[in-house]
Motif scaffolding. Structure first.
Motif, mmCIF file in Angstrom:
data_model
loop_
_atom_site.group_PDB
_atom_site.id
_atom_site.type_symbol
_atom_site.label_atom_id
_atom_site.label_comp_id
_atom_site.label_asym_id
_atom_site.label_seq_id
_atom_site.Cartn_x
_atom_site.Cartn_y
_atom_site.Cartn_z
ATOM 1 N N ASP A 79 0.836 -1.195 0.000
ATOM 2 C CA ASP A 79 0.000 0.000 0.000
ATOM 3 C C ASP A 79 0.875 1.251 0.000
ATOM 4 O O ASP A 79 2.111 1.181 0.065
ATOM 5 C CB ASP A 79 -0.958 0.006 1.201
ATOM 6 C CG ASP A 79 -0.235 -0.105 2.543
ATOM 7 O OD1 ASP A 79 0.991 0.138 2.591
ATOM 8 O OD2 ASP A 79 -0.890 -0.438 3.545
ATOM 9 N N LEU A 80 0.233 2.403 -0.051
ATOM 10 C CA LEU A 80 0.961 3.663 -0.137
ATOM 11 C C LEU A 80 1.811 3.900 1.107
ATOM 12 O O LEU A 80 2.942 4.407 1.003
ATOM 13 C CB LEU A 80 -0.025 4.822 -0.337
ATOM 14 C CG LEU A 80 0.587 6.216 -0.516
ATOM 15 C CD1 LEU A 80 1.505 6.244 -1.729
ATOM 16 C CD2 LEU A 80 -0.523 7.266 -0.635
ATOM 17 N N HIS A 82 3.324 1.704 2.978
ATOM 18 C CA HIS A 82 4.551 0.899 2.907
ATOM 19 C C HIS A 82 5.557 1.539 1.951
ATOM 20 O O HIS A 82 6.756 1.623 2.271
ATOM 21 C CB HIS A 82 4.222 -0.514 2.429
ATOM 22 C CG HIS A 82 5.434 -1.337 2.135
ATOM 23 N ND1 HIS A 82 6.125 -2.038 3.109
ATOM 24 C CD2 HIS A 82 6.113 -1.552 0.961
ATOM 25 C CE1 HIS A 82 7.165 -2.643 2.554
ATOM 26 N NE2 HIS A 82 7.176 -2.375 1.257
ATOM 27 N N ARG A 108 6.128 2.707 -9.324
ATOM 28 C CA ARG A 108 4.904 3.165 -9.989
ATOM 29 C C ARG A 108 4.647 2.370 -11.262
ATOM 30 O O ARG A 108 3.506 2.008 -11.572
ATOM 31 C CB ARG A 108 5.008 4.669 -10.303
ATOM 32 C CG ARG A 108 4.789 5.575 -9.095
ATOM 33 C CD ARG A 108 4.566 7.016 -9.530
ATOM 34 N NE ARG A 108 5.760 7.586 -10.146
ATOM 35 C CZ ARG A 108 6.695 8.266 -9.504
ATOM 36 N NH1 ARG A 108 6.570 8.463 -8.189
ATOM 37 N NH2 ARG A 108 7.737 8.758 -10.126
ATOM 38 N N THR A 111 3.448 -1.214 -10.057
ATOM 39 C CA THR A 111 2.088 -1.312 -9.521
ATOM 40 C C THR A 111 1.040 -1.079 -10.607
ATOM 41 O O THR A 111 -0.030 -1.695 -10.587
ATOM 42 C CB THR A 111 1.879 -0.321 -8.362
ATOM 43 O OG1 THR A 111 2.180 1.016 -8.805
ATOM 44 C CG2 THR A 111 2.765 -0.674 -7.177
ATOM 45 N N THR A 122 -5.890 -2.449 -6.502
ATOM 46 C CA THR A 122 -5.774 -1.001 -6.623
ATOM 47 C C THR A 122 -4.296 -0.656 -6.838
ATOM 48 O O THR A 122 -3.406 -1.473 -6.571
ATOM 49 C CB THR A 122 -6.291 -0.287 -5.363
ATOM 50 O OG1 THR A 122 -5.534 -0.752 -4.231
ATOM 51 C CG2 THR A 122 -7.763 -0.567 -5.144
ATOM 52 N N ASP A 123 -4.057 0.559 -7.288
ATOM 53 C CA ASP A 123 -2.697 0.996 -7.614
ATOM 54 C C ASP A 123 -2.154 1.919 -6.527
ATOM 55 O O ASP A 123 -2.397 3.131 -6.562
ATOM 56 C CB ASP A 123 -2.693 1.705 -8.970
ATOM 57 C CG ASP A 123 -1.291 2.065 -9.429
ATOM 58 O OD1 ASP A 123 -0.336 1.845 -8.665
ATOM 59 O OD2 ASP A 123 -1.154 2.583 -10.551
ATOM 60 N N PRO A 124 -1.384 1.389 -5.569
ATOM 61 C CA PRO A 124 -0.850 2.242 -4.503
ATOM 62 C C PRO A 124 0.262 3.171 -4.987
ATOM 63 O O PRO A 124 0.552 4.180 -4.338
ATOM 64 C CB PRO A 124 -0.303 1.230 -3.493
ATOM 65 C CG PRO A 124 0.047 0.034 -4.306
ATOM 66 C CD PRO A 124 -0.979 -0.016 -5.406
ATOM 67 N N ARG A 127 -0.254 7.373 -6.319
ATOM 68 C CA ARG A 127 -0.198 8.585 -5.504
ATOM 69 C C ARG A 127 1.162 8.759 -4.816
ATOM 70 O O ARG A 127 1.320 9.607 -3.949
ATOM 71 C CB ARG A 127 -1.304 8.563 -4.447
ATOM 72 C CG ARG A 127 -2.712 8.661 -5.042
ATOM 73 C CD ARG A 127 -3.762 8.865 -3.969
ATOM 74 N NE ARG A 127 -3.892 7.683 -3.106
ATOM 75 C CZ ARG A 127 -3.967 7.737 -1.775
ATOM 76 N NH1 ARG A 127 -3.877 8.891 -1.147
ATOM 77 N NH2 ARG A 127 -4.118 6.623 -1.075
ATOM 78 N N LEU A 128 2.141 7.959 -5.227
ATOM 79 C CA LEU A 128 3.457 8.044 -4.606
ATOM 80 C C LEU A 128 4.277 9.140 -5.279
ATOM 81 O O LEU A 128 4.520 9.110 -6.480
ATOM 82 C CB LEU A 128 4.193 6.706 -4.736
ATOM 83 C CG LEU A 128 5.588 6.654 -4.127
ATOM 84 C CD1 LEU A 128 5.521 6.783 -2.616
ATOM 85 C CD2 LEU A 128 6.302 5.364 -4.534
#
Length: 329
Positions: A79-80, A82, A108, A111, A122-124, A127-128
Motif C-alpha cells: 500500500d501507499l 509501505h 509506480r 504497480t 488497486t494501484d498504490p 499517488r506516490l
C-alpha cells in the motif's frame, strides 16, 4: 556476457552487456516471498520482452523493486504507507535524491502493471511522489583539451597497433557524434555510411537515429577498419565495428577504460568517461551556434527538456547571441 576485454558474445545494442537481464540472473526475486518474487519476475520479463528494455535497465528495476517490496508477505500488503516508509528509510540511510526518484518511478511502473494483470486490485503507486532528482553534470572538457586528447591518441596510433587504432577511432566517434557508450559498442560495420559520413545508431527503446561525423573521425574509422580490425578478427567475430582483443564485440567497460586512459595522457584534462565526452560534444556544438533541437536529435533525447538539463551554454556564448539578436543589446 562479455569478459573484461570485450571478447565474449556480442551485446545487444543499447545495453551495457549481453544477456536477457531476466532469465538466469542470480538471485531471482532475492529475499522476497514467492507470492511477490513471482510477479516481480513476470514484470521484469514484460520489461525485457514486451517493452524492449535493455538488460542494464532490467537489472536496475530488479534492484529497486526488491528494495521497495522488501518486508511484505503478500501483494495485498503493498500500500501507499509501505512505499512511503521504504522511501523514508532509504532517505534516512543517505540515499541520493536521484536514487529515491528512480525507485519511486520503478515501483509506480510495477504497480500500474500489477493492476492491469490482476496481481493488485488497486494501484498504490499512483499517488506516490518523490523528490525530483538533480542530475549532476560531468566536469566539462574544454574544446582545446578535447583536441589535445585526440591529438595524443593520433600520435599513439602512429605505429598502427590494432588496439591504438581502435582506441583512436572510438574516441573520435564518441566526441564527434555524442552517442552513448553502449550505442558505440553496439555499432556494426554496416551502420557506417562513408559516403555521407553518418552512423545508424540504435538507442534506448530500440529507437534508430542517424548521426553525422567529421573528417578526423572518418580518417580514424578508415584506418581502424583497414589496418587494425583485420588483426583482431577471429572465427567467431561478429560484424561489430569495434572489437575486443580476442575478436568479440568490445565491452562498454573496455570503452570506458579507453576514454579514462586517454584523458590522463593530457595534463590538466579532467578525468571523465564516455558520458563526459557526450556532454562535451553537445556543449561544444551549442557554444559553436548549433540549435538546441539539432543537439537533441544528435543525442537521441526523447524530450527537449532532457537536452536542456544535459547541456549548458557558456555565458560568453549567451552574450554573443544577445548582442546579435536583441535590438537594444
Amino acid at each position: 556476457m562479455s569478459g573484461p576485454d570485450g571478447s565474449g558474445p556480442s551485446a545487444a545494442p543499447g545495453s551495457s552487456d549481453a544477456g536477457s537481464g531476466v532469465e538466469g540472473d542470480a538471485g531471482g526475486g532475492g529475499g522476497l516471498v514467492p507470492a511477490l518474487a513471482e510477479p516481480l519476475e513476470r514484470f521484469l520479463r514484460h520489461l525485457s520482452l514486451e517493452r524492449g528494455r535493455s538488460p542494464h535497465t532490467v537489472r536496475a528495476y530488479r534492484s529497486d523493486l526488491r528494495s521497495m517490496l522488501d518486508g511484505l508477505g503478500e501483494p495485498a500488503e503493498l500500500d501507499l504507507a509501505h512505499l512511503r516508509r521504504r522511501l523514508a528509510e532509504a532517505h534516512s540511510a543517505g540515499a541520493a535524491r536521484t536514487t529515491l526518484a528512480r525507485r519511486a518511478a520503478a515501483v509506480r511502473s510495477f504497480t500500474a502493471w500489477a493492476v492491469r494483470v490482476g496481481v493488485l486490485g488497486t494501484d498504490p503507486g499512483a499517488r506516490l511522489s518523490s523528490p525530483r532528482g538533480r542530475p549532476a553534470l560531468p566536469e566539462v572538457v574544454r574544446a582545446d583539451q578535447a583536441a589535445a586528447v585526440l591529438d595524443a591518441a593520433v600520435s599513439g596510433a602512429a605505429e598502427e597497433h590494432p588496439e591504438a587504432l581502435r582506441d583512436l577511432a572510438l574516441l573520435e566517434v564518441l566526441y564527434a557524434t555524442g552517442i552513448r557508450v553502449a550505442e558505440a559498442c553496439g555499432l556494426d560495420l554496416a551502420d557506417v555510411d562513408d559516403s555521407r559520413r553518418t552512423l545508424r545508431v540504435v538507442g534506448k527503446g530500440d529507437r534508430e537515429r542517424t548521426v553525422v561525423f567529421g573528417v578526423p573521425a572518418a580518417r580514424a574509422l578508415d584506418r581502424w577498419r583497414r589496418l587494425g580490425r583485420p588483426a583482431l578478427v577471429g572465427p567467431q567475430t561478429p560484424p561489430a565495428l569495434f572489437l575486443g582483443v580476442r575478436g568479440g564485440r568490445i565491452d562498454p567497460r573496455v570503452a570506458r577504460t579507453v576514454v579514462h586512459r586517454a584523458m590522463t595522457a593530457v595534463p590538466g584534462a579532467p578525468d571523465i568517461g564516455p558520458h563526459g565526452l557526450r556532454h562535451a560534444a553537445a556543449t561544444h556544438l551549442l557554444n559553436g551556434g548549433a540549435d538546441l533541437r539539432h543537439v537533441q536529435e544528435l543525442l537521441g533525447h526523447a524530450t527537449l527538456s532532457t537536452t536542456q538539463l544535459y547541456t549548458h551554454v557558456t555565458v560568453d556564448r549567451l552574450k554573443v547571441v544577445h548582442d546579435q539578436a536583441h535590438p537594444r543589446a
